[in-house]
Scaffold this active site. Sequence first.
Site, PDB file in Angstrom:
ATOM      1  N   ASP A  99       0.861  -1.180   0.000  1.00  0.00           N
ATOM      2  CA  ASP A  99       0.000   0.000   0.000  1.00  0.00           C
ATOM      3  C   ASP A  99       0.901   1.235   0.000  1.00  0.00           C
ATOM      4  O   ASP A  99       2.095   1.137   0.296  1.00  0.00           O
ATOM      5  CB  ASP A  99      -0.899  -0.010   1.249  1.00  0.00           C
ATOM      6  CG  ASP A  99      -1.763   1.237   1.346  1.00  0.00           C
ATOM      7  OD1 ASP A  99      -2.443   1.561   0.345  1.00  0.00           O
ATOM      8  OD2 ASP A  99      -1.753   1.912   2.394  1.00  0.00           O
ATOM      9  N   SER A 100       0.299   2.383  -0.236  1.00  0.00           N
ATOM     10  CA  SER A 100       1.050   3.638  -0.167  1.00  0.00           C
ATOM     11  C   SER A 100       1.498   3.942   1.260  1.00  0.00           C
ATOM     12  O   SER A 100       2.365   4.780   1.472  1.00  0.00           O
ATOM     13  CB  SER A 100       0.167   4.782  -0.676  1.00  0.00           C
ATOM     14  OG  SER A 100      -1.050   4.803   0.044  1.00  0.00           O
ATOM     15  N   TYR A 129      -0.484   8.435  -2.401  1.00  0.00           N
ATOM     16  CA  TYR A 129      -0.526   8.157  -3.829  1.00  0.00           C
ATOM     17  C   TYR A 129      -1.772   8.827  -4.446  1.00  0.00           C
ATOM     18  O   TYR A 129      -1.834   9.054  -5.636  1.00  0.00           O
ATOM     19  CB  TYR A 129      -0.618   6.649  -4.098  1.00  0.00           C
ATOM     20  CG  TYR A 129       0.660   5.840  -3.899  1.00  0.00           C
ATOM     21  CD1 TYR A 129       1.804   6.378  -3.322  1.00  0.00           C
ATOM     22  CD2 TYR A 129       0.695   4.500  -4.319  1.00  0.00           C
ATOM     23  CE1 TYR A 129       2.954   5.609  -3.147  1.00  0.00           C
ATOM     24  CE2 TYR A 129       1.839   3.727  -4.167  1.00  0.00           C
ATOM     25  CZ  TYR A 129       2.964   4.278  -3.579  1.00  0.00           C
ATOM     26  OH  TYR A 129       4.096   3.504  -3.417  1.00  0.00           O
ATOM     27  N   GLY A 130      -2.759   9.091  -3.596  1.00  0.00           N
ATOM     28  CA  GLY A 130      -4.094   9.490  -4.084  1.00  0.00           C
ATOM     29  C   GLY A 130      -4.183  10.850  -4.725  1.00  0.00           C
ATOM     30  O   GLY A 130      -5.224  11.204  -5.277  1.00  0.00           O
ATOM     31  N   CYS A 174      -3.717  -1.008  -2.043  1.00  0.00           N
ATOM     32  CA  CYS A 174      -4.014   0.412  -2.255  1.00  0.00           C
ATOM     33  C   CYS A 174      -4.988   0.559  -3.424  1.00  0.00           C
ATOM     34  O   CYS A 174      -4.712   0.097  -4.539  1.00  0.00           O
ATOM     35  CB  CYS A 174      -2.710   1.131  -2.576  1.00  0.00           C
ATOM     36  SG  CYS A 174      -2.877   2.883  -2.888  1.00  0.00           S
ATOM     37  N   ASN A 175      -6.116   1.213  -3.164  1.00  0.00           N
ATOM     38  CA  ASN A 175      -7.093   1.416  -4.241  1.00  0.00           C
ATOM     39  C   ASN A 175      -6.517   2.266  -5.365  1.00  0.00           C
ATOM     40  O   ASN A 175      -6.769   2.013  -6.537  1.00  0.00           O
ATOM     41  CB  ASN A 175      -8.354   2.092  -3.695  1.00  0.00           C
ATOM     42  CG  ASN A 175      -9.351   1.095  -3.150  1.00  0.00           C
ATOM     43  OD1 ASN A 175     -10.230   0.649  -3.873  1.00  0.00           O
ATOM     44  ND2 ASN A 175      -9.206   0.727  -1.896  1.00  0.00           N
ATOM     45  N   THR A 176      -5.727   3.281  -4.993  1.00  0.00           N
ATOM     46  CA  THR A 176      -5.162   4.165  -6.019  1.00  0.00           C
ATOM     47  C   THR A 176      -4.201   3.377  -6.917  1.00  0.00           C
ATOM     48  O   THR A 176      -4.244   3.495  -8.140  1.00  0.00           O
ATOM     49  CB  THR A 176      -4.438   5.356  -5.355  1.00  0.00           C
ATOM     50  OG1 THR A 176      -5.352   6.009  -4.470  1.00  0.00           O
ATOM     51  CG2 THR A 176      -3.954   6.345  -6.385  1.00  0.00           C
ATOM     52  N   GLU A 196      -6.372   8.787   9.863  1.00  0.00           N
ATOM     53  CA  GLU A 196      -5.018   8.655  10.434  1.00  0.00           C
ATOM     54  C   GLU A 196      -4.906   9.390  11.762  1.00  0.00           C
ATOM     55  O   GLU A 196      -4.163   8.991  12.650  1.00  0.00           O
ATOM     56  CB  GLU A 196      -3.961   9.166   9.439  1.00  0.00           C
ATOM     57  CG  GLU A 196      -3.877   8.274   8.233  1.00  0.00           C
ATOM     58  CD  GLU A 196      -2.524   8.241   7.540  1.00  0.00           C
ATOM     59  OE1 GLU A 196      -1.579   8.898   7.977  1.00  0.00           O
ATOM     60  OE2 GLU A 196      -2.445   7.516   6.525  1.00  0.00           O
ATOM     61  N   CYS A 237     -11.210   3.194  -0.840  1.00  0.00           N
ATOM     62  CA  CYS A 237      -9.935   3.714  -0.328  1.00  0.00           C
ATOM     63  C   CYS A 237      -9.663   2.984   0.981  1.00  0.00           C
ATOM     64  O   CYS A 237     -10.594   2.735   1.765  1.00  0.00           O
ATOM     65  CB  CYS A 237     -10.047   5.212  -0.105  1.00  0.00           C
ATOM     66  SG  CYS A 237      -8.628   5.919   0.755  1.00  0.00           S
ATOM     67  N   THR A 238      -8.399   2.666   1.192  1.00  0.00           N
ATOM     68  CA  THR A 238      -8.018   1.853   2.349  1.00  0.00           C
ATOM     69  C   THR A 238      -8.496   2.406   3.696  1.00  0.00           C
ATOM     70  O   THR A 238      -8.756   1.643   4.618  1.00  0.00           O
ATOM     71  CB  THR A 238      -6.480   1.768   2.417  1.00  0.00           C
ATOM     72  OG1 THR A 238      -5.941   3.082   2.219  1.00  0.00           O
ATOM     73  CG2 THR A 238      -5.939   0.822   1.382  1.00  0.00           C
ATOM     74  N   HIS A 239      -8.590   3.733   3.796  1.00  0.00           N
ATOM     75  CA  HIS A 239      -8.889   4.343   5.097  1.00  0.00           C
ATOM     76  C   HIS A 239     -10.386   4.391   5.430  1.00  0.00           C
ATOM     77  O   HIS A 239     -10.755   4.546   6.587  1.00  0.00           O
ATOM     78  CB  HIS A 239      -8.347   5.769   5.150  1.00  0.00           C
ATOM     79  CG  HIS A 239      -6.853   5.864   5.162  1.00  0.00           C
ATOM     80  ND1 HIS A 239      -6.060   5.291   4.189  1.00  0.00           N
ATOM     81  CD2 HIS A 239      -6.005   6.471   6.033  1.00  0.00           C
ATOM     82  CE1 HIS A 239      -4.784   5.555   4.456  1.00  0.00           C
ATOM     83  NE2 HIS A 239      -4.726   6.262   5.565  1.00  0.00           N
TER      84      HIS A 239
HETATM   85  N1  DGL Z   1      -4.033   3.860   0.137  1.00  0.00           N
HETATM   86  C1  DGL Z   1      -4.683   4.908  -0.639  1.00  0.00           C
HETATM   87  C2  DGL Z   1      -5.896   4.312  -1.373  1.00  0.00           C
HETATM   88  O1  DGL Z   1      -6.447   3.301  -0.984  1.00  0.00           O
HETATM   89  C3  DGL Z   1      -5.101   6.067   0.248  1.00  0.00           C
HETATM   90  C4  DGL Z   1      -3.941   6.900   0.753  1.00  0.00           C
HETATM   91  C5  DGL Z   1      -3.159   7.567  -0.362  1.00  0.00           C
HETATM   92  O2  DGL Z   1      -3.658   8.542  -0.975  1.00  0.00           O
HETATM   93  O3  DGL Z   1      -2.078   7.117  -0.652  1.00  0.00           O
HETATM   94  O4  DGL Z   1      -6.303   4.831  -2.369  1.00  0.00           O
END
Ligand code: DGL
Length: 280
Positions: A10-11, A42-43, A73-75, A152, A185-187
Site C-alpha cells: 500500500d502507499s 498516492y491518491g 491500495c485502491n489508487t 489517520e 480507499c483503504t482508510h
Molecule cells: N491507500 C490509498 C488508497 O487506498 C489512500 C492513501 C493515499 O492517498 O495514498 O487509495
Amino acid sequence: MSTQPIAVFDSGIGGLTVVRHLRSLLPSESLVYFGDTARVPYGSKSQRTVAAFSLDVARFLMQFEPKLMVVACNTASALAMDDLARELPIPVVGVLGPSAAAAARLARDGVIAILATEATIASGAYPAAVQAARRDARVEAIACPLFVPLAEEGRTSDDPAVRLIAEGYLSPLRGTTIDAAVLGCTHYPLLRDAIAAALGPQVAIVDSGREAALSVQQALAALGMLSAHSARGSMRCFVSDNPQRFRRLGARFLNEDVDSVEFVEPERYATPAASALPPA
Ligand code: DGL
C-alpha cells in the site's frame, strides 16, 4: 499447498485494513507487507508516478518469493494494475476489481456510488470495472480526500467533524437512490458508520478489503496454493519511513498489534528512474 508468503503493499498504513481481512479469512497464511510511508499519499499523484512507485515496491517484495501479490491500495489498483500484472511473474490481486464486481452484484437497481481518492476517481477505473460486470449500472463517483487524514488522526465515526465532512461529500447524492457504495480507499472502513449514516439505510456498503481477501482466497484455492499449516501465519512489515508511527497507528487499522516493522532505506526499493521522474 504452499509455505510461501502472500505479499501485500500500500502507499502507507491504510493497507492494514485489507490485511485485517486477510488475517481473519486466511489465518494460517504468512504475510509480508510494504507501506510506502515516505512517498504517501498516492491518491493525489499522477498515473506515471503511482505506477513507478508501485513497481518499485512490488520488486522489493519479490525478494521474499511470494506466491501472490495483493495491491491493497485502491489508487495503485486503479492506476498501476496493468503495469504490475505485466511485470510480475506471480498472480496479482487488486482491491478494485473484486469490489466493483461485488457492488455490481449487490446493487438492486444498479445505482452505485464509488468513494475514493482524487486519483482513483480521475482514472475512471472503477466505473469501467463496474460497467464491465454489469452493463446497466450507473455510477456516481465522488472523491473524498479528507477521510484519509481524519482516519489517520484517529477520528472516528461519532466525531462531529467526521459527520459534517461525510455530509458535505455525500449530500449531492441525496436526490439519487443509491443501492450500493464502495469504500474505495483503504482508510474509509475506519469511518464506515459515518459514511453509512450520510448515505442512508438502504445502501449496501462494499468494503474493498474484504472483497479483495475473498478474491485472494479463491485464487489460491484454484491454484492449490493455500497454506496447509494449522498455526497462525507470521506477519512482517516494511516501511519506507517512520516505523514508530506505523506501529503506533497500525493497531487501529489492523485491529491487532503490529509487532514487526522494519525501516527500508531508499536505495533498497526506489529506482532512480522512479524518484527522478520528469514532470508529467
Ligand atoms: N491507500 C490509498 C488508497 O487506498 C489512500 C492513501 C493515499 O492517498 O495514498 O487509495
